[in-house]
Design a protein around this motif. Structure first.
Motif, PDB file in Angstrom:
ATOM      1  N   ILE A 147     107.610  81.751  38.698  1.00 26.60           N
ATOM      2  CA  ILE A 147     107.782  81.231  40.052  1.00 26.60           C
ATOM      3  C   ILE A 147     107.925  79.714  39.985  1.00 26.60           C
ATOM      4  O   ILE A 147     107.623  79.082  38.960  1.00 26.60           O
ATOM      5  CB  ILE A 147     106.591  81.609  40.970  1.00 26.60           C
ATOM      6  CG1 ILE A 147     105.273  81.057  40.372  1.00 26.60           C
ATOM      7  CG2 ILE A 147     106.508  83.118  41.146  1.00 26.60           C
ATOM      8  CD1 ILE A 147     104.079  81.302  41.249  1.00 26.60           C
ATOM      9  N   ALA A 148     108.422  79.143  41.071  1.00 30.43           N
ATOM     10  CA  ALA A 148     108.620  77.694  41.141  1.00 30.43           C
ATOM     11  C   ALA A 148     107.740  77.121  42.237  1.00 30.43           C
ATOM     12  O   ALA A 148     107.644  77.677  43.325  1.00 30.43           O
ATOM     13  CB  ALA A 148     110.088  77.371  41.407  1.00 30.43           C
ATOM     14  N   GLY A 149     107.099  75.994  41.936  1.00 31.50           N
ATOM     15  CA  GLY A 149     106.262  75.306  42.914  1.00 31.50           C
ATOM     16  C   GLY A 149     106.726  73.881  43.092  1.00 31.50           C
ATOM     17  O   GLY A 149     107.234  73.252  42.162  1.00 31.50           O
ATOM     18  N   ILE A 150     106.582  73.370  44.306  1.00 29.85           N
ATOM     19  CA  ILE A 150     106.988  72.011  44.622  1.00 29.85           C
ATOM     20  C   ILE A 150     105.746  71.254  45.071  1.00 29.85           C
ATOM     21  O   ILE A 150     104.964  71.738  45.880  1.00 29.85           O
ATOM     22  CB  ILE A 150     108.056  71.965  45.745  1.00 29.85           C
ATOM     23  CG1 ILE A 150     109.239  72.875  45.366  1.00 29.85           C
ATOM     24  CG2 ILE A 150     108.534  70.556  45.970  1.00 29.85           C
ATOM     25  CD1 ILE A 150     109.967  72.469  44.123  1.00 29.85           C
ATOM     26  N   GLY A 151     105.585  70.006  44.552  1.00 32.17           N
ATOM     27  CA  GLY A 151     104.413  69.231  44.966  1.00 32.17           C
ATOM     28  C   GLY A 151     104.563  67.776  44.581  1.00 32.17           C
ATOM     29  O   GLY A 151     105.501  67.374  43.890  1.00 32.17           O
ATOM     30  N   GLY A 152     103.630  66.971  45.052  1.00 35.06           N
ATOM     31  CA  GLY A 152     103.598  65.558  44.676  1.00 35.06           C
ATOM     32  C   GLY A 152     104.710  64.733  45.268  1.00 35.06           C
ATOM     33  O   GLY A 152     105.329  63.926  44.571  1.00 35.06           O
ATOM     34  N   ASN A 153     105.044  64.880  46.557  1.00 37.18           N
ATOM     35  CA  ASN A 153     106.109  64.098  47.164  1.00 37.18           C
ATOM     36  C   ASN A 153     105.738  62.628  47.188  1.00 37.18           C
ATOM     37  O   ASN A 153     104.579  62.262  47.414  1.00 37.18           O
ATOM     38  CB  ASN A 153     106.395  64.587  48.590  1.00 37.18           C
ATOM     39  CG  ASN A 153     106.967  65.982  48.593  1.00 37.18           C
ATOM     40  OD1 ASN A 153     107.484  66.428  47.590  1.00 37.18           O
ATOM     41  ND2 ASN A 153     106.842  66.671  49.724  1.00 37.18           N
ATOM     42  N   ALA A 154     106.747  61.782  46.995  1.00 40.37           N
ATOM     43  CA  ALA A 154     106.499  60.335  46.954  1.00 40.37           C
ATOM     44  C   ALA A 154     106.659  59.721  48.334  1.00 40.37           C
ATOM     45  O   ALA A 154     107.244  60.296  49.239  1.00 40.37           O
ATOM     46  CB  ALA A 154     107.483  59.674  45.981  1.00 40.37           C
ATOM     47  N   SER A 155     106.165  58.498  48.478  1.00 40.13           N
ATOM     48  CA  SER A 155     106.318  57.681  49.697  1.00 40.13           C
ATOM     49  C   SER A 155     105.784  58.407  50.921  1.00 40.13           C
ATOM     50  O   SER A 155     106.392  58.368  51.997  1.00 40.13           O
ATOM     51  CB  SER A 155     107.791  57.293  49.904  1.00 40.13           C
ATOM     52  OG  SER A 155     108.288  56.615  48.763  1.00 40.13           O
ATOM     53  N   ASP A 156     104.636  59.059  50.749  1.00 42.87           N
ATOM     54  CA  ASP A 156     103.965  59.714  51.876  1.00 42.87           C
ATOM     55  C   ASP A 156     104.880  60.697  52.608  1.00 42.87           C
ATOM     56  O   ASP A 156     104.941  60.726  53.845  1.00 42.87           O
ATOM     57  CB  ASP A 156     103.430  58.674  52.872  1.00 42.87           C
ATOM     58  CG  ASP A 156     102.392  57.766  52.238  1.00 42.87           C
ATOM     59  OD1 ASP A 156     101.701  58.244  51.314  1.00 42.87           O
ATOM     60  OD2 ASP A 156     102.306  56.589  52.634  1.00 42.87           O
ATOM     61  N   GLY A 157     105.618  61.527  51.881  1.00 42.30           N
ATOM     62  CA  GLY A 157     106.469  62.538  52.483  1.00 42.30           C
ATOM     63  C   GLY A 157     107.814  62.040  52.913  1.00 42.30           C
ATOM     64  O   GLY A 157     108.530  62.751  53.628  1.00 42.30           O
ATOM     65  N   ALA A 158     108.195  60.830  52.508  1.00 41.19           N
ATOM     66  CA  ALA A 158     109.500  60.322  52.900  1.00 41.19           C
ATOM     67  C   ALA A 158     110.615  61.068  52.171  1.00 41.19           C
ATOM     68  O   ALA A 158     111.704  61.255  52.707  1.00 41.19           O
ATOM     69  CB  ALA A 158     109.594  58.833  52.624  1.00 41.19           C
ATOM     70  N   LEU A 159     110.365  61.492  50.905  1.00 41.15           N
ATOM     71  CA  LEU A 159     111.343  62.238  50.116  1.00 41.15           C
ATOM     72  C   LEU A 159     110.851  63.652  49.879  1.00 41.15           C
ATOM     73  O   LEU A 159     109.650  63.897  49.779  1.00 41.15           O
ATOM     74  CB  LEU A 159     111.596  61.550  48.766  1.00 41.15           C
ATOM     75  CG  LEU A 159     112.205  60.147  48.805  1.00 41.15           C
ATOM     76  CD1 LEU A 159     112.324  59.595  47.403  1.00 41.15           C
ATOM     77  CD2 LEU A 159     113.576  60.175  49.483  1.00 41.15           C
ATOM     78  N   ASP A 160     111.787  64.570  49.771  1.00 44.99           N
ATOM     79  CA  ASP A 160     111.453  65.961  49.524  1.00 44.99           C
ATOM     80  C   ASP A 160     112.347  66.468  48.389  1.00 44.99           C
ATOM     81  O   ASP A 160     113.545  66.162  48.343  1.00 44.99           O
ATOM     82  CB  ASP A 160     111.673  66.808  50.782  1.00 44.99           C
ATOM     83  CG  ASP A 160     111.199  68.246  50.588  1.00 44.99           C
ATOM     84  OD1 ASP A 160     110.361  68.470  49.686  1.00 44.99           O
ATOM     85  OD2 ASP A 160     111.677  69.136  51.318  1.00 44.99           O
ATOM     86  N   VAL A 161     111.768  67.227  47.466  1.00 42.29           N
ATOM     87  CA  VAL A 161     112.527  67.820  46.375  1.00 42.29           C
ATOM     88  C   VAL A 161     112.607  69.330  46.620  1.00 42.29           C
ATOM     89  O   VAL A 161     111.608  69.971  46.941  1.00 42.29           O
ATOM     90  CB  VAL A 161     111.895  67.508  45.006  1.00 42.29           C
ATOM     91  CG1 VAL A 161     110.464  67.997  44.933  1.00 42.29           C
ATOM     92  CG2 VAL A 161     112.715  68.117  43.881  1.00 42.29           C
ATOM     93  N   GLN A 162     113.815  69.875  46.524  1.00 39.44           N
ATOM     94  CA  GLN A 162     114.053  71.281  46.820  1.00 39.44           C
ATOM     95  C   GLN A 162     114.887  71.903  45.697  1.00 39.44           C
ATOM     96  O   GLN A 162     115.688  71.226  45.057  1.00 39.44           O
ATOM     97  CB  GLN A 162     114.805  71.436  48.154  1.00 39.44           C
ATOM     98  CG  GLN A 162     114.092  70.799  49.344  1.00 39.44           C
ATOM     99  CD  GLN A 162     114.956  70.823  50.593  1.00 39.44           C
ATOM    100  OE1 GLN A 162     116.110  71.274  50.573  1.00 39.44           O
ATOM    101  NE2 GLN A 162     114.411  70.317  51.703  1.00 39.44           N
ATOM    102  N   LEU A 163     114.672  73.193  45.494  1.00 42.89           N
ATOM    103  CA  LEU A 163     115.477  73.947  44.538  1.00 42.89           C
ATOM    104  C   LEU A 163     116.664  74.575  45.278  1.00 42.89           C
ATOM    105  O   LEU A 163     116.489  75.211  46.321  1.00 42.89           O
ATOM    106  CB  LEU A 163     114.653  75.040  43.855  1.00 42.89           C
ATOM    107  CG  LEU A 163     113.589  74.555  42.857  1.00 42.89           C
ATOM    108  CD1 LEU A 163     112.815  75.739  42.308  1.00 42.89           C
ATOM    109  CD2 LEU A 163     114.228  73.776  41.714  1.00 42.89           C
ATOM    110  N   VAL A 164     117.861  74.392  44.746  1.00 45.76           N
ATOM    111  CA  VAL A 164     119.052  74.973  45.355  1.00 45.76           C
ATOM    112  C   VAL A 164     119.071  76.479  45.128  1.00 45.76           C
ATOM    113  O   VAL A 164     119.454  77.246  46.003  1.00 45.76           O
ATOM    114  CB  VAL A 164     120.320  74.306  44.787  1.00 45.76           C
ATOM    115  CG1 VAL A 164     121.574  74.958  45.355  1.00 45.76           C
ATOM    116  CG2 VAL A 164     120.309  72.817  45.091  1.00 45.76           C
TER     117      VAL A 164
END
Length: 254
Positions: A147-164
């Motif tokens: 499975i894939a997990g997303i965490g640790g966003n930078a700049s207090d949630g200003a950026l988001d990383v997503q899997l296509v």
């Protein structure tokens, strides 16, 4: 007529008109001897013409005698034989009222019975296809527990990383384990944001990190409400890796 030279006995064939009836003086062309040739004393009578007997004309054939046809009287038709009435077999069925159906009839509205052997064969074939598809998916994408997990966003949630799409995990022909990732970074604000690198971690079933690497940011700044895609691939990943975790790496001094 024929003239014969009295000196050399040469014979000449000349026409009678050349000598004439009174005769004339002639000379041999062979020995040059001359003599008086007398004309023919008598003129031979012409030979009588042969008479051709004409065969009698054949008599015309007699006309054929007329054929007399004898007509026989038509046979007298025999009187028709009366057919005996055939009795219908007796049936013990009781006539049913209109709208009532026979529960034992093999006609609609009753459907024919299904063959249970064919039904179970179709079910078994479907299960076999599902099992084969599952084995192929495991061999191509890895075990289902990955499975894939997303965490640790930078700049207090200003950026988001997503899997296509889901991480692609498969075993190469050489026997090495390959993992490829496709994702994107999204600016969630109305201001331009700095884009940090991404830390990718693989964990086992107990949650311990068994493999990690750094994914370089495709660009260092991102305009408001914009996104940028990234791709990464790693080889020889551990076989016991079951979970993928992505998080931004904070900038130094942030």
């Amino acid at each position: 007529m024929i003239l014969v030279c009295p000196a050399c006995s040469t014979r000449y064939l000349v026409p009678d008109t050349a000598i004439g009836v009174d005769g004339r003086q002639v000379r041999c062309a062979n020995c040059k001897h001359s003599w008086f040739a007398e004309g023919p004393s008598t003129v031979p009578e012409p030979a009588p013409e042969p008479t051709v007997e004409t065969p009698p004309a054949p008599e015309p054939p007699a006309p054929p005698a007329p054929v007399q046809h004898e007509f026989s009287e038509p046979p007298t038709p025999e009187p028709p034989v009366a057919e005996e009435p055939v009795e219908k077999p007796h049936s013990d069925k009781v006539p049913r009222e209109s709208g009532e159906t026979d529960p034992f009839a093999h006609e609609p509205p009753f459907k024919p019975r299904r063959n249970p052997a064919k039904m179970w064969t179709a079910i078994a074939a479907g299960l076999f296809l599902l099992l084969a598809a599952g084995i192929g998916a495991v061999a191509w994408f890895g075990p289902p527990g990955f499975i894939a997990g997303i965490g640790g966003n930078a700049s207090d949630g200003a950026l988001d990383v997503q899997l296509v799409r889901s991480p692609e995990r498969r075993t190469l022909a050489s026997g090495h384990e390959l993992l490829s990732i496709s994702g994107r970074i999204v600016n969630m604000t109305d201001e331009e944001q700095r884009v940090p690198d991404i830390r990718a971690e693989l964990r086992n079933a107990q949650g311990a990190v068994v493999y990690d690497w750094t994914i370089q940011a495709p660009q260092r700044t991102l305009p408001p409400r914009e996104m940028v895609e990234f791709n990464s691939a790693e080889i020889d990943i551990p076989r016991n890796a079951e979970e993928l975790n992505l998080k931004f790496i904070p900038f130094e001094g942030a």
